[in-house]
Scaffold this motif. Structure first.
Motif, PDB file in Angstrom:
ATOM      1  N   UNK A 174      39.948 -40.719   9.993  1.00 33.74           N
ATOM      2  CA  UNK A 174      38.692 -40.805   9.244  1.00 33.74           C
ATOM      3  C   UNK A 174      38.492 -39.602   8.342  1.00 33.74           C
ATOM      4  N   UNK A 175      39.104 -38.467   8.693  1.00 32.24           N
ATOM      5  CA  UNK A 175      38.920 -37.270   7.877  1.00 32.24           C
ATOM      6  C   UNK A 175      39.491 -37.408   6.479  1.00 32.24           C
ATOM      7  N   UNK A 176      40.569 -38.160   6.328  1.00 32.28           N
ATOM      8  CA  UNK A 176      41.168 -38.333   5.008  1.00 32.28           C
ATOM      9  C   UNK A 176      40.360 -39.272   4.120  1.00 32.28           C
ATOM     10  N   UNK A 177      39.432 -39.992   4.697  1.00 36.59           N
ATOM     11  CA  UNK A 177      38.632 -40.928   3.911  1.00 36.59           C
ATOM     12  C   UNK A 177      37.458 -40.239   3.225  1.00 36.59           C
ATOM     13  N   UNK A 178      37.147 -38.983   3.597  1.00 38.93           N
ATOM     14  CA  UNK A 178      36.019 -38.249   3.037  1.00 38.93           C
ATOM     15  C   UNK A 178      36.515 -36.947   2.419  1.00 38.93           C
ATOM     16  N   UNK A 179      35.764 -36.439   1.443  1.00 37.93           N
ATOM     17  CA  UNK A 179      36.085 -35.151   0.843  1.00 37.93           C
ATOM     18  C   UNK A 179      34.793 -34.424   0.510  1.00 37.93           C
ATOM     19  N   UNK A 180      34.885 -33.107   0.375  1.00 37.65           N
ATOM     20  CA  UNK A 180      33.738 -32.257   0.058  1.00 37.65           C
ATOM     21  C   UNK A 180      34.059 -31.482  -1.213  1.00 37.65           C
ATOM     22  N   UNK A 181      33.136 -31.475  -2.168  1.00 39.45           N
ATOM     23  CA  UNK A 181      33.373 -30.736  -3.414  1.00 39.45           C
ATOM     24  C   UNK A 181      32.940 -29.283  -3.249  1.00 39.45           C
ATOM     25  N   UNK A 182      33.026 -28.529  -4.347  1.00 37.52           N
ATOM     26  CA  UNK A 182      32.719 -27.098  -4.295  1.00 37.52           C
ATOM     27  C   UNK A 182      31.261 -26.824  -3.962  1.00 37.52           C
ATOM     28  N   UNK A 183      30.372 -27.744  -4.222  1.00 42.10           N
ATOM     29  CA  UNK A 183      28.951 -27.563  -3.951  1.00 42.10           C
ATOM     30  C   UNK A 183      28.543 -28.075  -2.569  1.00 42.10           C
ATOM     31  N   UNK A 184      29.513 -28.481  -1.776  1.00 37.66           N
ATOM     32  CA  UNK A 184      29.221 -28.927  -0.430  1.00 37.66           C
ATOM     33  C   UNK A 184      28.772 -30.355  -0.329  1.00 37.66           C
ATOM     34  N   UNK A 185      28.884 -31.134  -1.394  1.00 36.75           N
ATOM     35  CA  UNK A 185      28.491 -32.535  -1.336  1.00 36.75           C
ATOM     36  C   UNK A 185      29.647 -33.382  -0.811  1.00 36.75           C
ATOM     37  N   UNK A 189      34.212 -51.055   3.297  1.00 40.33           N
ATOM     38  CA  UNK A 189      34.275 -51.377   1.874  1.00 40.33           C
ATOM     39  C   UNK A 189      34.321 -50.110   1.035  1.00 40.33           C
ATOM     40  N   UNK A 190      33.525 -49.111   1.398  1.00 35.69           N
ATOM     41  CA  UNK A 190      33.497 -47.879   0.623  1.00 35.69           C
ATOM     42  C   UNK A 190      34.718 -47.002   0.893  1.00 35.69           C
ATOM     43  N   UNK A 191      35.182 -46.961   2.149  1.00 39.47           N
ATOM     44  CA  UNK A 191      36.254 -46.038   2.511  1.00 39.47           C
ATOM     45  C   UNK A 191      37.633 -46.596   2.192  1.00 39.47           C
ATOM     46  N   UNK A 192      37.834 -47.914   2.328  1.00 43.93           N
ATOM     47  CA  UNK A 192      39.169 -48.484   2.198  1.00 43.93           C
ATOM     48  C   UNK A 192      39.291 -49.507   1.085  1.00 43.93           C
ATOM     49  N   UNK A 201      39.566 -37.902  15.741  1.00 43.87           N
ATOM     50  CA  UNK A 201      39.115 -38.193  14.392  1.00 43.87           C
ATOM     51  C   UNK A 201      39.617 -39.502  13.838  1.00 43.87           C
ATOM     52  N   UNK A 202      40.088 -40.410  14.700  1.00 47.86           N
ATOM     53  CA  UNK A 202      40.617 -41.695  14.232  1.00 47.86           C
ATOM     54  C   UNK A 202      39.573 -42.800  14.433  1.00 47.86           C
ATOM     55  N   UNK A 203      39.595 -43.746  13.513  1.00 46.54           N
ATOM     56  CA  UNK A 203      38.602 -44.815  13.542  1.00 46.54           C
ATOM     57  C   UNK A 203      38.772 -45.689  14.772  1.00 46.54           C
ATOM     58  N   UNK A 204      37.658 -45.912  15.451  1.00 45.77           N
ATOM     59  CA  UNK A 204      37.643 -46.834  16.585  1.00 45.77           C
ATOM     60  C   UNK A 204      37.048 -48.179  16.178  1.00 45.77           C
ATOM     61  N   UNK A 205      35.950 -48.124  15.441  1.00 46.93           N
ATOM     62  CA  UNK A 205      35.314 -49.330  14.918  1.00 46.93           C
ATOM     63  C   UNK A 205      34.418 -48.893  13.772  1.00 46.93           C
TER      64      UNK A 205
END
Length: 782
Positions: free
Chosen positions: A220-231, A204-207, A193-197
């Motif tokens: 890469x998993x820590x750069x994204x999140x999911x809310x209660x509605x699955x978005x 720009x959006x993640x970091x 799950x680690x960024x390769x490229x």
């Protein structure tokens, strides 16, 4: 130093002149001497270079210097502490772990530790075949530094996925920028799950713009999140984040827990822009080199890239409605169930073996993966284009089958030739005691005739397996056709017309004229059988240049100058499903008892053994043509072009001399002995090589040795070498049921004659006489 001493003397003089005190001036001189001595002592104990070495180094600059996309690098000091490592090292090792204490498989840690010891001792050490999970590595350890107090550990991948390397290259180049300009955020993550490229849009959006430099190896998993509605959102953007859609493309062949390509687009797009976003995703899929297709929740195709269409056999622009339309009836249900299960379940994948409609019964593997965040798309299908692989497998299987049948044919022909030699020899001996008109004469001739037919069949077997004995000559194709045309006219009968055309500028070829005539006759007989109601058989010869060969586009025939022989008929033609099998042994479309199935396979064997090529072209109802390409013979200084040798005068079947026959087949040995005794020779026999050496030692005078080549325990060539060690000029006549070409390596002896089996009594006597004459001629020249 001189300047400092001068200043010191001036200071002492000024002090004495001012105070006029001798004791004070002497004390000042003593103090200066002590200061100078102390300074010299300090300089010797603490050189200036050590202070520079002891100065702190900028390890941040060193870490940036060792950054590498393909090699993981770490630096440790003599105390075994980690000094520096690049991001790829952390990605492969699961963090900044100090070598040699890495999480290696099996004996990897021990091998790496030995390499470290070797580097401290010898300056360099290497550890091969070490692995971390599926990653195979090679480690190279080097001692370095001004005081050689550091070790540099370099880890390179032994096997790298070409697909991953290509994606890294494209995402880090113009393709990544093009996707970023289109609003598609793409990243390649490792199995952990680690960024390769990643492209600029994702970073720009993640970091953010301030943290985009050192991103390789980050989770890469820590750069994204999911809310209660699955978005799904980028974690960095907080509460004002824009939801995104995620497409996950597993790159591992059989496991979703491997490298994965992530593609994200913004979720909050209006209805008018959804078609544009779908186009962006399709553009991404079209860049990938393997077949991918998207299916909605109802099991209908939304998109497939060209690689998927080629693999599934779909014509351009004619995408089917459902995936089940691609497979045979029996596989429609399992495929539909698997797509339905993955469209409503978790984001996991599975493989299904299917058979594509219209592509035979060869199964292929289709991968089905559930996806989220792509609007209507719920399932991603992956299909490998295995048409080329299947074609190569079929060719290898066919070549293996032909080789196995060829070996069998050679062995069968050898055994039959031994039997037929005994039969033909016995018939010849019986015919010496019977004259035409005797009650048994016709029966013996009938046996001999059938034995000769069987011998012809064994020659066809050897021709098919390319093991027959060829007598190549430099000849012109029109001359061969002229010799055989009279026989062809008789074979064709009155209903078939023979037409011959010769082109200009034909080059000479090197081939066996007898075997070439056999090729023409076989093709002519097949053409006659295809024209039961009559027709025209056309034989053409014409030159083919190297440029014309290139235009043919053949994958097998190298560009060169050829002389072509084309045999065409106006018969019924060959069906398309039969055409690929016509050169296979024992394949025939004739009725039972009307063909052996060896005619065209014999033709193929003769042509290939003559370094030529043969191609068949046919259309049902329009006739068939066979085109043979023989390379033009070019005379060189080493291989001068020679014409056909003049016919040798027929040798006498009578003679005198002592002959030793060594043959393991009892019947062949008995027939040869009786035949040569009747011809006037004194004959001794032996059943194997060791016994032959004993008879050779016992015989006082020996004029000729006749030996089989392949015998148990000691073969013929080994026995002959031992005999020639004692009698260098000993004449030798080898005989064998195998072809001479097949035995050339084992017979590698000078001045020996060869007689192929089966042979008649007359042929044996003539071969013996010719061998003795050649030996006498060589002795006279010496």
């Amino acid at each position: 130093m001189a300047l400092v001493a001068g200043l010191a003397l001036v200071s002492v003089a000024l002090l004495y002149w001012t105070t006029r005190d001798t004791v004070l001036a002497a004390g000042f001189v003593a103090g200066l001497a002590l200061a100078v001595g102390a300074l010299i002592l300090v300089r010797r104990l603490f050189p200036a270079g050590d202070a520079e070495v002891a100065a702190s180094m900028d390890w941040t600059m060193l870490r940036q210097a060792v950054h590498h996309d393909d090699v993981a690098i770490a630096v440790t000091d003599r105390a075994g502490r980690m000094v520096c490592a690049n991001d790829l090292f952390a990605t492969w090792m699961g963090g900044f772990v100090t070598p040699p204490g890495l999480p290696l498989e099996g004996r990897g840690a021990e091998l790496l530790k030995d390499a470290g010891r070797a580097a401290w001792r010898d300056g360099e050490g290497v550890a091969e075949d070490i692995a971390i999970g599926p990653l195979q590595l090679r480690a190279q350890v080097s001692r370095t530094g001004q005081g050689e107090d550091y070790l540099v550990w370099r880890f390179s991948s032994v096997e790298r996925l070409d697909l991953v390397s290509e994606i890294v290259r494209h995402l880090d180049g113009p393709a990544g920028r093009a996707l970023a300009n289109a609003g598609i955020m793409t990243a390649l993550v490792s199995a952990e799950g680690r960024l390769r490229v990643a492209n600029q849009a994702f970073l720009m959006r993640a970091l953010g713009p301030d943290d985009m430099v050192h991103y390789i190896g980050r989770d890469a998993g820590t750069m994204l999140r999911i809310d209660d509605q699955g978005r799904l959102y980028f974690s960095r953007e907080g509460d004002r984040a824009t939801p995104v859609r995620l497409l996950q493309v597993p790159l591992a062949a059989a496991d979703v827990h491997g490298p994965m390509l992530l593609a994200l687009i913004d979720e909050d797009i209006g209805p008018a822009d959804r078609g544009t976003a779908q186009t962006y995703v399709e553009t991404l899929l079209s860049l990938l080199p393997f077949g991918l297709a998207m299916v909605d929740r109802d099991g209908r195709f939304l998109y497939m890239n060209k690689a998927f269409g080629r693999a599934a056999g779909v014509a351009d622009g004619r995408m089917p409605r459902y995936p089940g339309d691609l497979v045979v009836v029996e596989d429609k249900g399992p495929l539909a169930d698997m797509i339905r299960r993955h469209s409503s379940g978790q984001q996991v994948g599975g493989d299904l073996s299917i058979r594509l409609a219209g592509q035979g019964d060869e199964p292929v593997s289709m991968r089905v993966v559930g996806v989220r965040g792509l609007g209507e798309a719920a399932v991603l299908l992956s299909l490998k284009d295995s048409s080329e692989e299947s074609r190569l497998k079929s060719q290898v299987a066919q070549a293996s089958k032909m080789q196995a049948v060829g070996q069998l044919a050679g062995g069968v022909a050898h055994d039959f030739n031994n039997i037929l030699t005994a039969v033909l020899g016995s018939c010849d001996l019986m015919l010496m005691r019977h004259t035409p008109g005797d009650s048994d004469y016709d029966d013996i001739q009938h046996i001999r005739s059938n034995a000769n037919r069987a011998a012809s069949l064994t020659r066809q077997l050897l021709a098919f397996s390319r093991q027959q004995t060829l007598r190549p000559q430099i000849l012109q194709l029109p001359d061969v056709i002229s010799e055989v045309s009279h026989l062809l006219k008789r074979l064709m009968g009155d209903t078939v017309q023979l037409v011959v055309h010769h082109g200009r500028g034909l080059g000479a070829v090197r081939a066996d004229p007898v075997q070439l005539e056999q090729v023409i006759i076989n093709l002519g007989v097949n053409a006659r059988d295809a024209m039961a109601g009559g027709g025209t058989l056309t034989i053409e010869t014409y030159p083919v240049s190297a440029a014309e060969v290139r235009q043919l586009g053949s994958d097998f025939m190298p560009p060169a100058d050829y002389s072509a022989l084309k045999v065409s008929d106006t018969g019924t033609g060959i069906p398309p499903e039969v055409l690929p099998k016509i050169f296979e042994p024992f394949f025939t479309t004739k009725d039972v008892g009307k063909g052996t199935g060896l005619g065209l396979s014999t033709v193929y064997g003769i042509v290939k053994q003559s370094a030529g090529f043969i191609f068949a072209d046919s259309k049902p109802g329009e006739g068939t043509s066979f085109t043979i390409y023989l390379p033009v013979h070019r005379a060189t200084g080493d291989t001068p072009a020679i014409a056909a040798p003049p016919a040798k005068p027929k040798k006498s079947q009578w003679g005198t001399g002592s002959i030793l026959i060594v043959e393991d087949e009892d019947m062949v040995r008995a027939v040869a002995e009786r035949a040569l005794v009747r011809a006037g020779y004194t004959v001794a026999t032996a059943a194997q090589g060791e016994e032959g050496l004993e008879r050779f030692a016992e015989m006082g005078k020996i004029d000729l040795v006749i030996s089989d080549v392949m015998m148990p325990n000691m073969d013929g060539p080994t026995m002959v070498r031992a005999m020639r060690a004692k009698m260098p000029a000993l004449p030798v006549l080898f005989m064998s049921g195998y072809a001479e070409e097949q035995l050339r390596q084992s017979i590698n002896i000078d001045d020996v004659a060869f007689l192929p089996k089966p042979f008649s009594i007359a042929q044996l006597a003539e071969a013996v006489s010719a061998t003795l004459d050649d030996a006498a001629h060589r002795a006279g020249d010496a």
